[in-house]
Design a protein around this motif. Structure first.
Motif: not given
Length: 134
Positions: A56, A59-60, A62-63, A66, A68-69, A74, A102, A133
């Motif tokens: 997780r 993934q955070a 990476s988000d 990119s 996305l978050a 994170y 967001k 990130g």
């Protein structure tokens, strides 16, 4: 279980020298306490949980990278928090904290609000703002 049957798993998780208090029976059938370093099923469950948490976090990360978050996601995962826990730390409604996840909303947050997140994550506002990130 009998005192001599109290599990003593020698996995890498037990190397922390932490012991768990268990109840066992002595040779007379009386209940006593005994220390256990753990047992294999518990070790497997803990290891699976740690792997899930690490996935997780990645993934955070990476988000955020990119777009996305926001960095809030994170650091929330890194500190093993959920939305409700984080909202409690920063003193805001859960829906508001989710909105701050967001990137477009995060960029507009003032330093006072970011300071609440930074304090919860034990980092500086600058570190929170500049995290991309990487």
């Amino acid at each position: 279980m009998k005192k001599e049957e109290v599990p003593q798993d020698s996995s890498n998780l037990s190397k922390s020298n932490l012991k768990e208090l268990c109840y066992a029976t002595d040779e007379n059938g009386n209940y006593i306490t005994a220390l256990s370093s753990g047992w294999e099923p518990k070790t497997i469950a803990l290891q699976n949980s740690i792997e899930d948490i690490n996935e997780r976090i990645e993934q955070a990360k990476s988000d955020v990278a990119s777009g996305l978050a926001s960095p809030i996601v994170y650091f929330m995962e890194l500190h093993k928090m959920d939305w409700t826990t984080l909202a409690g730390y920063v003193g805001m409604w859960v829906w508001r904290v989710k909105r701050h996840a967001k990137p477009s909303v995060f960029q507009k947050l003032n330093d006072k609000i970011l300071g609440k997140y930074a304090e919860a994550f034990e980092i500086s506002v600058s570190d929170l703002k500049k995290y991309k990130g990487n």
